[in-house]
Design an enzyme around this catalytic site. Structure first.
Site, PDB file in Angstrom:
ATOM      1  N   LYS A 189       0.880  -1.177   0.000  1.00  0.00           N
ATOM      2  CA  LYS A 189       0.000   0.000   0.000  1.00  0.00           C
ATOM      3  C   LYS A 189       0.912   1.220   0.000  1.00  0.00           C
ATOM      4  O   LYS A 189       1.426   1.640   1.038  1.00  0.00           O
ATOM      5  CB  LYS A 189      -0.898  -0.021   1.241  1.00  0.00           C
ATOM      6  CG  LYS A 189      -2.232   0.688   1.074  1.00  0.00           C
ATOM      7  CD  LYS A 189      -2.128   2.175   0.818  1.00  0.00           C
ATOM      8  CE  LYS A 189      -1.724   2.959   2.039  1.00  0.00           C
ATOM      9  NZ  LYS A 189      -1.443   4.378   1.715  1.00  0.00           N
ATOM     10  N   GLU A 263       9.424   1.641  11.008  1.00  0.00           N
ATOM     11  CA  GLU A 263      10.484   2.650  10.812  1.00  0.00           C
ATOM     12  C   GLU A 263       9.791   3.996  10.874  1.00  0.00           C
ATOM     13  O   GLU A 263       9.031   4.349   9.967  1.00  0.00           O
ATOM     14  CB  GLU A 263      11.150   2.477   9.441  1.00  0.00           C
ATOM     15  CG  GLU A 263      11.817   1.142   9.215  1.00  0.00           C
ATOM     16  CD  GLU A 263      13.152   1.005   9.892  1.00  0.00           C
ATOM     17  OE1 GLU A 263      13.574   1.943  10.610  1.00  0.00           O
ATOM     18  OE2 GLU A 263      13.786  -0.050   9.723  1.00  0.00           O
ATOM     19  N   CYS A 297      13.736  11.020   7.390  1.00  0.00           N
ATOM     20  CA  CYS A 297      13.566  10.641   8.797  1.00  0.00           C
ATOM     21  C   CYS A 297      14.850  10.738   9.598  1.00  0.00           C
ATOM     22  O   CYS A 297      14.843  11.079  10.760  1.00  0.00           O
ATOM     23  CB  CYS A 297      13.031   9.218   8.847  1.00  0.00           C
ATOM     24  SG  CYS A 297      14.029   8.081   7.882  1.00  0.00           S
ATOM     25  N   GLU A 396       9.428  16.334  15.445  1.00  0.00           N
ATOM     26  CA  GLU A 396       9.889  16.191  14.059  1.00  0.00           C
ATOM     27  C   GLU A 396       9.150  17.190  13.176  1.00  0.00           C
ATOM     28  O   GLU A 396       7.920  17.218  13.160  1.00  0.00           O
ATOM     29  CB  GLU A 396       9.611  14.766  13.560  1.00  0.00           C
ATOM     30  CG  GLU A 396      10.157  14.536  12.180  1.00  0.00           C
ATOM     31  CD  GLU A 396       9.831  13.149  11.644  1.00  0.00           C
ATOM     32  OE1 GLU A 396       8.646  12.762  11.673  1.00  0.00           O
ATOM     33  OE2 GLU A 396      10.763  12.459  11.196  1.00  0.00           O
TER      34      GLU A 396
HETATM   35  P1  NAD Z   1       2.338   8.776   7.275  1.00  0.00           P
HETATM   36  O1  NAD Z   1       2.497   8.031   8.539  1.00  0.00           O
HETATM   37  O2  NAD Z   1       1.312   9.837   7.213  1.00  0.00           O
HETATM   38  O3  NAD Z   1       1.994   7.763   6.082  1.00  0.00           O
HETATM   39  C1  NAD Z   1       2.848   6.688   5.740  1.00  0.00           C
HETATM   40  C2  NAD Z   1       2.024   5.613   5.059  1.00  0.00           C
HETATM   41  O4  NAD Z   1       1.144   5.036   6.002  1.00  0.00           O
HETATM   42  C3  NAD Z   1       1.138   6.108   3.925  1.00  0.00           C
HETATM   43  O5  NAD Z   1       1.087   5.104   2.941  1.00  0.00           O
HETATM   44  C4  NAD Z   1      -0.216   6.288   4.602  1.00  0.00           C
HETATM   45  O6  NAD Z   1      -1.290   6.206   3.695  1.00  0.00           O
HETATM   46  C5  NAD Z   1      -0.200   5.122   5.564  1.00  0.00           C
HETATM   47  N1  NAD Z   1      -0.972   5.290   6.795  1.00  0.00           N
HETATM   48  C6  NAD Z   1      -1.155   6.420   7.518  1.00  0.00           C
HETATM   49  N2  NAD Z   1      -1.866   6.141   8.632  1.00  0.00           N
HETATM   50  C7  NAD Z   1      -2.116   4.812   8.620  1.00  0.00           C
HETATM   51  C8  NAD Z   1      -2.794   3.912   9.499  1.00  0.00           C
HETATM   52  N3  NAD Z   1      -3.364   4.340  10.643  1.00  0.00           N
HETATM   53  N4  NAD Z   1      -2.857   2.598   9.180  1.00  0.00           N
HETATM   54  C9  NAD Z   1      -2.269   2.141   8.047  1.00  0.00           C
HETATM   55  N5  NAD Z   1      -1.627   2.945   7.166  1.00  0.00           N
HETATM   56  C10 NAD Z   1      -1.544   4.264   7.449  1.00  0.00           C
HETATM   57  O7  NAD Z   1       3.797   9.339   6.925  1.00  0.00           O
HETATM   58  P2  NAD Z   1       4.224  10.216   5.673  1.00  0.00           P
HETATM   59  O8  NAD Z   1       3.766  11.610   5.910  1.00  0.00           O
HETATM   60  O9  NAD Z   1       3.864   9.549   4.398  1.00  0.00           O
HETATM   61  O10 NAD Z   1       5.827  10.128   5.799  1.00  0.00           O
HETATM   62  C11 NAD Z   1       6.541  10.940   6.651  1.00  0.00           C
HETATM   63  C12 NAD Z   1       6.886  10.233   7.942  1.00  0.00           C
HETATM   64  O11 NAD Z   1       7.579   9.030   7.660  1.00  0.00           O
HETATM   65  C13 NAD Z   1       7.813  11.034   8.810  1.00  0.00           C
HETATM   66  O12 NAD Z   1       7.400  10.986  10.154  1.00  0.00           O
HETATM   67  C14 NAD Z   1       9.148  10.329   8.658  1.00  0.00           C
HETATM   68  O13 NAD Z   1      10.030  10.497   9.723  1.00  0.00           O
HETATM   69  C15 NAD Z   1       8.736   8.934   8.486  1.00  0.00           C
HETATM   70  N6  NAD Z   1       9.785   8.162   7.788  1.00  0.00           N
HETATM   71  C16 NAD Z   1      10.527   7.270   8.490  1.00  0.00           C
HETATM   72  C17 NAD Z   1      11.562   6.577   7.879  1.00  0.00           C
HETATM   73  C18 NAD Z   1      12.397   5.582   8.631  1.00  0.00           C
HETATM   74  O14 NAD Z   1      13.073   4.784   7.999  1.00  0.00           O
HETATM   75  N7  NAD Z   1      12.381   5.588   9.950  1.00  0.00           N
HETATM   76  C19 NAD Z   1      11.823   6.786   6.527  1.00  0.00           C
HETATM   77  C20 NAD Z   1      11.050   7.705   5.831  1.00  0.00           C
HETATM   78  C21 NAD Z   1      10.020   8.378   6.477  1.00  0.00           C
END
Ligand code: NAD
Length: 491
Positions: A189, A263, A297, A396
């Site tokens: 997804k 992550e 991140c 963050e």
């Molecule tokens: P997000 O959490 O809003 O969304 C990430 C994904 O999860 C999307 O596909 C979204 O549709 C899905 N999603 C959101 N809520 C969900 C739920 N309750 N259940 C299932 N799926 C859900 O994050 P974003 O805005 O897309 O990305 C930015 C975030 O990702 C930042 O906080 C960043 O630090 C983190 N990030 C972490 C890493 C790492 O390796 N630790 C790498 C890249 C990004």
């Protein structure tokens, strides 16, 4: 196979995509059962250039069924054969790096040079996971006190992979690679901001000879993701995204005792020791502190500076960031692009306003760059006179906002670095490698670099505290997708 779209007019490399009302299920692009659509917007122009289906429960159900149907066949494929498929996938990806890089840039605004560098790593990841499949010993004899036993490593089952928009293909490879190497089938997804490249990726699967149903892709937003997490036949979730979403996913997985790898976010510290060479550190500022326009991140967004050199360090970080070429992300000379969305810019701008309210001073940036009326641009911003209790130092931001915090001693620097809810990345900078390594040992985090911002595929990556659970990459990558099973055989 019906292609969901023609991504490019190849002569003009101009995107002519429109509506992508399908998912990739059982090796075919199939119409979505949902009539709901999510717009895809180019963050550099603010133009909606495509839309994707907001996948329904029925779409997820069909994809999971396809993954379940394919599970036994894939699990029984020899690990060496699975390794070959992963190498072919790497080759197929390599042949389309330019196309995928451009498409990612159109969707999330990553500068094209950065996007190419990120996509270039993807084949490296798949080949590494192939090498781990080659080394996988499925069954081992164990001599026990009550006779011999067989310990098998069996695939965990169908995996749900949920990815964010900032590095969609590398972060997908970190999940699909080990899952396929271990013998799991998957439902992906992708983030709604970056789903089009997931369709291109789906096309590569057949080129790599990966059987139908082994990888399925359902597009959609948060609800589509949570439906996938809650599906009873999903045995493991591999997630990269925000800490808030990660916690919701962990709670949902706990209810069914599903395996989960998370992550999540970070607020990592770069500790500049008092002997730091600022010329050397300046070459890391962009890649370590604000990679991908700060939307990374592991970015080192808290710079900890010895008080005796505070002004010098603030000036160097500010000067370095303000010189980075900012603009149209399709221009190969640009290193700073727009933020991914209007919402993300609003979040970043609200943090900049908050930092001012909290008493921090803007050393550079703080507004929108001149001459960029269209596109979700924000100036790279450095705050000085920051204390670690300010929200601007604790939360963050996920944008190009760096805080510089003074410290009084090495112990003080370590305390400040560790005084965080997060623990994903980190850096220690000093010409004295041994001294920096000793400091790095005391940082509570998943990864920390000594005079470097790079992280290789061969070492584990992940976070502690609110930054996540489990690790991706490194020699243990497959373990998160394998269940040991013991067969006791008596005397
Ligand atoms: P997000 O959490 O809003 O969304 C990430 C994904 O999860 C999307 O596909 C979204 O549709 C899905 N999603 C959101 N809520 C969900 C739920 N309750 N259940 C299932 N799926 C859900 O994050 P974003 O805005 O897309 O990305 C930015 C975030 O990702 C930042 O906080 C960043 O630090 C983190 N990030 C972490 C890493 C790492 O390796 N630790 C790498 C890249 C990004």
């Amino acid at each position: 196979m019906r292609r969901p779209f023609q991504a490019f007019d190849t002569k003009e490399t101009k995107i002519i995509t429109t509506v992508h009302d399908c998912h990739f299920i059982g090796g075919k692009f199939q119409s979505s059962k949902s009539s709901d659509r999510i717009p895809v917007v180019n963050p550099a122009t603010e133009e909606e250039f495509a839309s994707i289906a907001n996948g329904s429960g029925e779409d997820i159900g069909r994809a999971v069924d396809a993954a379940v149907d394919a599970a036994s066949g894939w699990a029984h494929t020899a690990p060496a054969d699975r390794a070959n498929h992963l190498r072919w996938l790497a080759d197929a990806f390599e042949s389309r790096i330019d196309e995928i890089s451009t498409l990612v840039t159109r969707q999330n605004g990553t500068p094209i040079s950065v996007s190419r560098a990120m996509q270039s790593q993807v084949p490296v990841y798949y080949r590494y996971f192939a090498s781990l499949a080659d080394e996988l010993v499925v069954e081992k004899h164990l001599q026990t006190s009550v006779g011999d036993a067989l310990v098998r490593k069996e695939p965990v089952g169908v995996v749900g992979a949920i990815t964010p928009w900032n590095g969609p293909q590398p972060l997908l490879a970190w999940k699909i690679g080990p899952a396929l190497a271990a013998g799991c089938t998957t439902v992906v997804k992708p983030s709604p901001e970056t789903s089009l490249d997931a369709f291109l990726f789906a096309e590569l699967l057949s080129e790599a000879g990966i059987p139908d149903g082994v990888v399925n892709v359902v597009t959609g937003g948060r609800d589509t993701g949570s439906t996938l997490v809650g599906h009873p036949l999903i045995r493991k979730i591999a997630f990269t995204g925000s800490t808030a979403a990660g916690k919701a996913i962990a709670a949902a997985c706990a209810a069914d005792l599903k395996r989960v790898t998370l992550e999540l976010g970070g607020k990592s510290a770069a500790i500049l020791l008092d002997d730091v060479n600022l010329d050397a550190f300046s070459s890391f500022v962009a890649s370590a502190c604000a990679p991908n326009t700060g939307q990374t991140c592991r970015a080192l967004t808290r710079v900890l500076a010895p008080r005796s050199r505070y002004d010098e360090i603030v000036d160097m970080v500010s000067a370095t960031l303000s010189k980075i070429p900012l603009g149209d992300p399709t221009d190969p000379g640009v290193s700073f692009g727009p933020l991914v969305s209007a919402r993300q810019r609003q979040i970043v701008e609200s943090y900049i306003a908050l930092g001012r309210q909290e008493g921090a001073k803007v050393a550079v940036g703080g507004g929108r760059p001149a001459g960029h009326d269209r596109g979700y641009y924000v100036e790279p911003t450095v705050f000085r006179d920051v204390t670690n209790d300010m929200r601007i130092a604790r939360e963050e931001v996920f944008g190009p906002v760096i805080v510089v915090i003074p410290y009084d001693s090495e112990d003080d620097a370590i305390d400040i670095a560790n005084d965080s809810e997060f623990g994903l990345g980190g850096g220690v900078f000093s010409p004295d490698k041994q001294r920096a390594t000793d400091v790095a040992r005391r940082i509570v985090t998943g990864t920390v670099g000594v005079n470097t911002a790079s992280f290789p595929v061969e070492a584990p990556f992940g976070g502690v505290k609110q930054s996540g659970l489990g690790r991706e990459l490194g020699p243990g990558s497959l373990d998160a997708y394998l269940e040991p099973k013991t067969i006791y055989r008596g005397t």
